[in-house]
Design an enzyme around this catalytic site. Structure first.
Site, PDB file in Angstrom:
ATOM      1  N   HIS B 130      43.299  70.093  28.899  1.00 44.14           N
ATOM      2  CA  HIS B 130      41.889  70.650  28.720  1.00 44.14           C
ATOM      3  C   HIS B 130      40.650  69.852  28.003  1.00 44.14           C
ATOM      4  CE1 HIS B 130      43.494  74.715  28.902  1.00 44.14           C
ATOM      5  NE2 HIS B 130      42.762  74.795  29.410  1.00 44.14           N
ATOM      6  N   CYS B 196      39.168  68.648  33.557  1.00 45.79           N
ATOM      7  CA  CYS B 196      37.690  68.989  34.144  1.00 45.79           C
ATOM      8  C   CYS B 196      36.691  68.289  34.001  1.00 45.79           C
ATOM      9  CB  CYS B 196      37.323  71.019  33.479  1.00 45.79           C
ATOM     10  SG  CYS B 196      38.447  71.775  34.382  1.00 45.79           S
TER      11      CYS B 196
END
Lengths: 259, 224
Positions: B130, B196
């Site tokens: 993440h 991301c």
């Protein structure tokens, strides 16, 4: 003010899932197709050091219904024919070196030794003709050479397709040169599968479990460090009373957004 | 954005705003004890290539970067990138129902896709992390600051450590993602890290993935 407000109300984060209003889904996408959809799989083929193999390779499979397109790349092998198969319906793993036995007094791994791990043959990756388990030892219809690229499309059995989808199909490339004399010979004795063949010709050289190639990118962020949303750090969560502020903040945003 | 609403039930919003502000004042008091928490957006890789042209034959026919000893399979336990002060534990992850790599349940951990080879062994080893959680930075928050030549070390359960060197950083949009190119097998031992990128304020989601590729430099330690 905007900063401190959003910072203070970071606790809204904690409420968002409860409100079933999570702004960013963690998974996203469509449900997985089951028995007939397209699946891409791949495997890295590792050598059996216990069989004195140094080569390596890779395999890629595209499956739809029971139709497969198979690519195998191998290198570092003996310059000879290499039987290659999908093994199926067992543990779906390559055998550890500890599965090796003594063959003609030499510690090595035969195809039979590995079967509790990778299972029986589901398909024979031949260059032409039949691809069923019946062609398991069709030596004249397998790729030949110390390195090769193999590609073929064909139809597999229902059991093989199932094993592929479950991630328990294993690619095994056979044919080793245990005594490094440049040819298959009987230094390990006869093959347990066909006594006319030397064990070297049928023993596993490379092995890899076919695993699904992931689809698409990852959802690896939820926005907690982006300016407009939520503030970073433990301070943002200070105080249980902030939950109320968070809820107020969230509802307020919603009422604006609904316009 | 929400500072100048032009439509809507102003009365209701006024009440909500008042309540929120009251709570915010309380929170601000608490926050004065810790003003060091980062509110900076994550670093954006300055050298990353955006959606490069696709080779006609992706990931096929690349020459190995020399034959070197590679390890047998053993799961990774920790990843560190000293140059950017990154260090996290590694957990196992599989695919989710959509066929994408699932993320570790704890955003401070990275995930090793168990369908890829163990780091230190032959092939394309894949780690995901993440960028941020809902509340702040997560495992791969700093990954955008990584540069070509930086070292990545991975500890394995067998006690060995694999060291990789960063080759490239690439940003791919999620809606045109080259799965085969990113995840496919490679002839050389390679490490692929994903997180991301490209926050979309309107949709409150990240539009892209940052991909960091590295090649295996050395393996150290004795198996336990």
């Amino acid at each position: 003010m905007k900063k401190s407000l959003t910072a203070t109300c970071a606790a809204a984060v904690a409420l968002a899932p409860l409100m079933a209003l999570a702004p960013a889904a963690t998974a996203g996408g469509k449900p997985a197709p089951e028995q007939h959809g397209k699946v891409a799989l791949h495997a890295t083929l590792d050598p059996f050091k216990v069989n004195k193999v140094d080569g390596h390779g890779s395999a890629e499979v595209r499956l739809q219904d029971r139709h497969v397109t198979v690519r195998v790349k191998a290198q570092g092998l003996l310059n000879a024919p290499h039987a290659q198969h999908f093994h199926i319906a067992a543990k779906g793993v390559c055998p550890p070196e500890s599965a090796a036995q003594e063959h003609n007094g030499k510690l090595s791994l035969s195809t039979v030794d590995g079967q509790p791990f990778y299972g029986r043959i589901g398909a024979s990756l031949t260059t032409k003709g039949d691809t069923s388990p019946k062609s398991a030892l069709a030596v004249d219809r397998f790729p030949t050479g110390s390195q090769y690229h193999y590609k073929r499309s064909f139809t597999v059995s229902k059991e093989t397709a199932k094993s592929l989808r479950e991630g328990t199909a294993v690619v095994v490339v056979h044919g080793i040169d245990y005594n490094k004399n440049g040819k298959y010979d009987f230094n390990l004795g006869k093959s347990l599968l066909d006594p006319k063949l030397p064990l070297e010709a049928t023993a596993p050289a490379l092995c890899g479990t076919l695993k699904k190639t992931p689809t698409g990118g990852i959802s690896g962020g939820l926005g907690g460090t982006q300016g407009d949303g939520f503030e970073a750090g433990p301070a943002g969560l200070a105080g249980a009373g902030l939950l109320a502020a968070g809820a107020g903040f969230y509802l307020r945003r919603r009422s604006i957004r609904s316009n | 954005m929400y500072g100048k609403p032009t439509l809507g039930p102003r009365g209701r919003r006024g009440v909500l705003t008042a309540a929120t502000t009251a709570c915010a004042l309380l929170g601000t008091t608490l926050l004065t004890l810790d003003l060091t928490s980062s509110s900076e957006p994550p670093p954006v890789p300055k050298d990353a290539v955006r959606a490069p042209a696709r080779p006609s034959n992706p990931s096929v026919g690349e020459r190995p970067r020399g034959e070197r000893g590679t390890l047998t399979q053993s799961p990774p336990t920790r990843v560190e990138i000293p140059a950017i002060g990154l260090g996290t534990d590694v957990k196992r992850v599989a695919l989710n129902t959509a066929g994408a790599i699932a993320m570790p349940s704890d955003a401070d951990h990275t995930g090793w896709y168990t369908g890829s080879p163990s780091p230190g062994s032959q092939g394309n080893s894949i780690l995901v992390g993440h960028l941020d959680s809902r509340s702040g930075p997560a495992a791969f928050y700093g990954l955008g600051a990584v540069e070509e030549g930086d070292r990545i070390t991975i500890d394995r359960a067998d006690g060995r450590t694999a060291t990789y060197v960063v080759d490239s950083m690439t940003i791919w949009p999620k809606d045109d993602f080259p799965s085969q190119r990113v995840y496919g097998p490679t002839p050389e031992p390679r490490l692929t890290l994903l997180t991301c990128a490209d926050w979309d304020d309107g949709n409150e989601t990240y539009r892209s993935n940052l991909i960091v590729n590295a090649h295996l430099k050395l393996v150290e330690g004795n198996a336990t």
